[in-house]
Design a protein around this motif. Sequence first.
Motif, PDB file in Angstrom:
ATOM      1  N   GLN A 268      11.164   7.640   8.417  1.00 16.86           N
ATOM      2  CA  GLN A 268      10.797   6.967   9.660  1.00 16.86           C
ATOM      3  C   GLN A 268      10.139   7.962  10.623  1.00 16.86           C
ATOM      4  OE1 GLN A 268      11.491   3.523  10.247  1.00 16.86           O
ATOM      5  NE2 GLN A 268      10.072   3.797  11.938  1.00 16.86           N
ATOM      6  N   TYR A 269      10.684   9.169  10.682  1.00 13.06           N
ATOM      7  CA  TYR A 269      10.136  10.209  11.554  1.00 13.06           C
ATOM      8  C   TYR A 269       8.701  10.547  11.158  1.00 13.06           C
ATOM      9  CZ  TYR A 269       9.483  14.878  13.605  1.00 13.06           C
ATOM     10  OH  TYR A 269       8.992  15.973  14.279  1.00 13.06           O
ATOM     11  N   ILE A 270       8.462  10.732   9.861  1.00 15.24           N
ATOM     12  CA  ILE A 270       7.121  11.085   9.392  1.00 15.24           C
ATOM     13  C   ILE A 270       6.150   9.943   9.650  1.00 15.24           C
ATOM     14  CG2 ILE A 270       5.754  11.553   7.316  1.00 15.24           C
ATOM     15  CD1 ILE A 270       8.134  13.218   6.324  1.00 15.24           C
ATOM     16  N   ARG A 271       6.615   8.737   9.468  1.00 12.34           N
ATOM     17  CA  ARG A 271       5.759   7.578   9.711  1.00 12.34           C
ATOM     18  C   ARG A 271       5.314   7.515  11.175  1.00 12.34           C
ATOM     19  NH1 ARG A 271       7.592   2.124  10.689  1.00 12.34           N
ATOM     20  NH2 ARG A 271       5.936   0.624  10.351  1.00 12.34           N
ATOM     21  N   GLU A 272       6.197   7.909  12.082  1.00  7.87           N
ATOM     22  CA  GLU A 272       5.889   7.817  13.509  1.00  7.87           C
ATOM     23  C   GLU A 272       5.294   9.112  14.077  1.00  7.87           C
ATOM     24  OE1 GLU A 272       9.630   6.763  15.215  1.00  7.87           O
ATOM     25  OE2 GLU A 272       9.528   4.673  14.551  1.00  7.87           O
ATOM     26  N   GLU A 273       5.661  10.260  13.502  1.00  4.06           N
ATOM     27  CA  GLU A 273       5.285  11.551  14.084  1.00  4.06           C
ATOM     28  C   GLU A 273       4.422  12.379  13.131  1.00  4.06           C
ATOM     29  OE1 GLU A 273       6.006  12.091  17.122  1.00  4.06           O
ATOM     30  OE2 GLU A 273       7.529  10.545  17.476  1.00  4.06           O
TER      31      GLU A 273
ATOM     32  N   LYS B 228       0.454  13.148   3.186  1.00  5.03           N
ATOM     33  CA  LYS B 228       0.214  11.823   2.599  1.00  5.03           C
ATOM     34  C   LYS B 228       0.025  10.780   3.700  1.00  5.03           C
ATOM     35  CE  LYS B 228       2.414   8.348  -0.340  1.00  5.03           C
ATOM     36  NZ  LYS B 228       3.599   8.017  -1.166  1.00  5.03           N
ATOM     37  N   GLN B 229       0.900  10.820   4.704  1.00  3.40           N
ATOM     38  CA  GLN B 229       0.797   9.854   5.793  1.00  3.40           C
ATOM     39  C   GLN B 229      -0.481  10.071   6.590  1.00  3.40           C
ATOM     40  OE1 GLN B 229       3.206   7.496   6.131  1.00  3.40           O
ATOM     41  NE2 GLN B 229       2.059   6.476   7.745  1.00  3.40           N
ATOM     42  N   ARG B 230      -0.837  11.328   6.840  1.00  2.00           N
ATOM     43  CA  ARG B 230      -2.067  11.626   7.576  1.00  2.00           C
ATOM     44  C   ARG B 230      -3.296  11.122   6.831  1.00  2.00           C
ATOM     45  NH1 ARG B 230      -1.313  17.969   9.486  1.00  2.00           N
ATOM     46  NH2 ARG B 230      -0.128  17.565  11.405  1.00  2.00           N
ATOM     47  N   MET B 231      -3.363  11.391   5.532  1.00  2.00           N
ATOM     48  CA  MET B 231      -4.528  10.999   4.750  1.00  2.00           C
ATOM     49  C   MET B 231      -4.689   9.486   4.688  1.00  2.00           C
ATOM     50  SD  MET B 231      -6.367  13.483   3.837  1.00  2.00           S
ATOM     51  CE  MET B 231      -6.166  15.162   4.420  1.00  2.00           C
ATOM     52  N   GLU B 232      -3.581   8.780   4.579  1.00  2.00           N
ATOM     53  CA  GLU B 232      -3.666   7.318   4.572  1.00  2.00           C
ATOM     54  C   GLU B 232      -4.210   6.798   5.900  1.00  2.00           C
ATOM     55  OE1 GLU B 232      -3.364   5.265   2.212  1.00  2.00           O
ATOM     56  OE2 GLU B 232      -2.547   6.570   0.640  1.00  2.00           O
ATOM     57  N   GLN B 233      -3.809   7.447   6.997  1.00  2.00           N
ATOM     58  CA  GLN B 233      -4.334   7.039   8.305  1.00  2.00           C
ATOM     59  C   GLN B 233      -5.814   7.365   8.411  1.00  2.00           C
ATOM     60  OE1 GLN B 233      -2.951   5.218  10.418  1.00  2.00           O
ATOM     61  NE2 GLN B 233      -4.260   5.401  12.214  1.00  2.00           N
ATOM     62  N   VAL B 234      -6.233   8.509   7.880  1.00  9.78           N
ATOM     63  CA  VAL B 234      -7.652   8.877   7.882  1.00  9.78           C
ATOM     64  C   VAL B 234      -8.471   7.832   7.139  1.00  9.78           C
ATOM     65  CG1 VAL B 234      -9.349  10.521   6.978  1.00  9.78           C
ATOM     66  CG2 VAL B 234      -7.301  11.362   8.140  1.00  9.78           C
ATOM     67  N   VAL B 235      -7.993   7.425   5.957  1.00  5.50           N
ATOM     68  CA  VAL B 235      -8.700   6.431   5.159  1.00  5.50           C
ATOM     69  C   VAL B 235      -8.842   5.127   5.939  1.00  5.50           C
ATOM     70  CG1 VAL B 235      -8.521   4.959   3.111  1.00  5.50           C
ATOM     71  CG2 VAL B 235      -8.122   7.420   2.919  1.00  5.50           C
TER      72      VAL B 235
ATOM     73  N   GLY C 126       0.817  -1.203   0.000  1.00  6.91           N
ATOM     74  CA  GLY C 126       0.000   0.000   0.000  1.00  6.91           C
ATOM     75  C   GLY C 126       0.850   1.252   0.000  1.00  6.91           C
ATOM     76  N   GLN C 127       0.188   2.389   0.023  1.00  4.64           N
ATOM     77  CA  GLN C 127       0.883   3.659  -0.047  1.00  4.64           C
ATOM     78  C   GLN C 127       1.174   4.259   1.326  1.00  4.64           C
ATOM     79  OE1 GLN C 127       1.902   4.967  -3.102  1.00  4.64           O
ATOM     80  NE2 GLN C 127       1.243   2.948  -3.751  1.00  4.64           N
TER      81      GLN C 127
ATOM     82  N   VAL D 156      -5.357  12.679  13.811  1.00  5.26           N
ATOM     83  CA  VAL D 156      -4.212  12.670  12.900  1.00  5.26           C
ATOM     84  C   VAL D 156      -3.551  14.043  12.796  1.00  5.26           C
ATOM     85  CG1 VAL D 156      -5.191  10.773  11.554  1.00  5.26           C
ATOM     86  CG2 VAL D 156      -5.565  13.137  10.806  1.00  5.26           C
ATOM     87  N   GLY D 157      -4.024  15.000  13.599  1.00  4.56           N
ATOM     88  CA  GLY D 157      -3.338  16.280  13.642  1.00  4.56           C
ATOM     89  C   GLY D 157      -4.062  17.467  13.058  1.00  4.56           C
ATOM     90  N   TYR D 158      -5.339  17.288  12.654  1.00  5.63           N
ATOM     91  CA  TYR D 158      -6.098  18.399  12.074  1.00  5.63           C
ATOM     92  C   TYR D 158      -7.083  18.940  13.111  1.00  5.63           C
ATOM     93  CZ  TYR D 158      -4.351  17.157   7.428  1.00  5.63           C
ATOM     94  OH  TYR D 158      -3.547  16.921   6.343  1.00  5.63           O
ATOM     95  N   GLU D 159      -6.774  20.094  13.687  1.00  2.93           N
ATOM     96  CA  GLU D 159      -7.689  20.724  14.642  1.00  2.93           C
ATOM     97  C   GLU D 159      -8.718  21.590  13.928  1.00  2.93           C
ATOM     98  OE1 GLU D 159      -7.776  19.931  17.696  1.00  2.93           O
ATOM     99  OE2 GLU D 159      -5.929  18.746  17.746  1.00  2.93           O
TER     100      GLU D 159
END
Length: 326
Positions: A226-231, A269-276, A135-136, A293-296
């Motif tokens: 790795q940082y973006i994936r975790e943070e 990109k990482q946030r949107m994949e988590q949202v999906v 996956g992406q 996912v970080g959107y207030e």
Amino acid sequence: MNVELLQMLKRITPEERSALDGQNTVQWAIYTDQPQQSVIEHEKLLTENRLITARKHTRFVYFPPHKHDYVEFFYVLSGSVTHKVEGITLVVKSGELLFMNQHTEHEILPCGEDDIAINLIIMPAFFEQVREMIGQENILAEFMVNVLQQEGSAAQYLYFPVADDFCIQNLAENIVYAILCKQHNEEQILGISMGLLFLHLLNAAEQAQISVEDTSVNMLILAVEQYIREEYRAGTLNELARRTGYSASALSRLIKKHTGMTFKELQTKQRMEQVVTLLRDTDRPISEIAASVGYENQSFFYKRFQREYGMNPGQARQKLRGHALS
């Protein structure tokens, strides 16, 4: 360890018998039509239309410096095999993996009777199946796939000293077994198994050794992803710059150059994949998902999601419950 597989591979091949009988040089006709160039050709090893095959590494013979026009996945089942890749000595031990990119020059020292290893000959197009499997959302795995797909990649090899990881060993042996024993549905088994293997290798990324023309830059990109994936929720470019010792502006330029995306684009990109994933797998309110996912700012989140997928999150949730989100 698959005992049946190991016993099968311990048998002396005709090529190895010749070496034991005194012909201890490479039989180049098996590997290439142009031995003077020392480039092993995939056409000699892969049957027509196949993207992957396996071949036992020939023991008792010294393989002098050579290259190959395919990606090589070298897996050691028992003992150890010594490679010299671009002047670096790598002793690949039982249970360890070595991926070598196209046109990587390397040599292999002679092996003993108990040193059993497998060469997987893989065409870059095969990794498209791996990409579909992982996956992406796995940016680090996607980075590794990209390294192996690009003929001009700076990376020469990916070495994973993971002898203590049973899951990785089991997956690698499943891949070898599926090819050598010609299992039914082999193509699907190989695509799924290789995808799972890459997912497990994510957990071993910190142990990986990567040969590159500019090691510091490529290791930096691994650290960034790795940082973006975790943070991805609250990570910032300034915080990442502080961790890596780069200025924010220099780090921003390096990220764009080597990934084709900005820090913010990778994070989005990482946030949107988590949202999906959360829309599909949970009944949590959309506002709660956005915040997680970080959107207030809900309005901003809805606009971003609409821009990414051409529909609002509620519509996406309905579609995801029945079909994949395109």
